[in-house]
Design an enzyme around this catalytic site. Structure first.
Site, PDB file in Angstrom:
ATOM      1  CG  LEU A 139     -18.908  48.370  87.130  1.00  0.00           C
ATOM      2  CD1 LEU A 139     -19.820  47.382  86.395  1.00  0.00           C
ATOM      3  CD2 LEU A 139     -19.286  49.793  86.756  1.00  0.00           C
ATOM      4  CG  ASP A 140     -20.498  51.704  93.396  1.00  0.00           C
ATOM      5  OD1 ASP A 140     -19.284  51.794  93.647  1.00  0.00           O
ATOM      6  OD2 ASP A 140     -21.255  52.678  93.267  1.00  0.00           O
ATOM      7  NE  ARG A 141     -22.353  42.611  97.806  1.00  0.00           N
ATOM      8  CZ  ARG A 141     -22.299  42.076  99.029  1.00  0.00           C
ATOM      9  NH1 ARG A 141     -21.857  42.800 100.046  1.00  0.00           N
ATOM     10  NH2 ARG A 141     -22.682  40.827  99.233  1.00  0.00           N
TER      11      ARG A 141
END
Length: 227
Positions: free
Chosen positions: A53-55
């Site tokens: 998942l993106d930050r």
């Protein structure tokens, strides 16, 4: 402590907070905490992420305890055999439902097919002027990506001119500044809410859900949407 939403002998899933990296990365040298290390220390066992998942994206993040489970889950994600759902708040009033069939370029320029379906759950009109408009309009949507390309949802919603609020790379800088000034909000409003997959060992169909984090809830509340 990370919120654990599923755990057995082979797999463990957390509800990742906004702003937490999955693991160390050369592109985010400012980070000092990572989901991988925090979870390993919390459960006292080696864990390996089976997807990313993106930050700034919150929600379901799945890890494996053993190599066979890790490999099997990697294959499911690569073969798009998992079902994923995301919640997002977009700029403007989005269509009731829409299929986005729009190829996306990899870092090397190669084009890849990319397909996303979404439906609008709620719309909100906030009595705060934005630019030339006397009010501000937003949509809460549930998105189902059929492929798993880099930043797919962020790029697809930008493509249809309804960018995700808080997305600095593909979003609307004016809206992001507006949210910072009006509500002191810098979180990207994208949440991995559901994940379904076949268990790599038992073959049982597993369906996970993750509740919204506080910052996302705060936005829903001041927009007077229903949770």
């Amino acid at each position: 402590m990370l919120e654990i939403i599923y755990q057995d002998e082979n797999l463990i899933a957390i509800n990742k907070p906004h702003g937490l990296l999955v693991h160390q990365s050369s592109i985010a040298r400012d980070a000092t905490e990572f989901a991988l290390q925090l979870l390993r220390d919390q459960v006292g066992k080696h864990v390996s992420p089976v997807h990313r998942l993106d930050r700034k994206t919150s929600g379901i993040l799945l890890f494996a305890f053993d190599k066979p489970s890790e490999i099997a889950m990697h294959q499911q994600f690569m073969n798009t055999e998992t079902n994923k759902k995301y919640l997002a708040i977009l700029r403007g009033f989005a269509p009731d439902a829409m299929d986005i069939d729009y190829p996306l370029a990899k870092e090397n320029g190669t084009m890849q097919d990319a397909f996303t379906s979404f439906r609008t759950l709620q719309r909100a009109e906030v009595a705060v002027a934005f630019g030339k408009h006397p009010t501000s309009r937003y949509s809460l949507v549930e998105a189902t990506p059929k492929t798993g390309r880099m930043h797919q949802l962020r790029r697809h919603f930008s493509h249809i001119l309804h960018p995700i609020i808080g997305d600095r790379t593909h979003g609307c800088n004016k809206q992001n500044k507006f949210f910072k000034e009006q509500w002191d909000m810098t979180t990207m409003l994208l949440h991995a809410s559901e994940l379904a997959f076949d268990h790599p060992i038992t073959k049982e169909r597993i369906h996970l859900k993750a509740g919204l984090h506080d910052e996302f809830k705060r936005v829903i509340d001041f927009m007077k949407m229903e949770r």
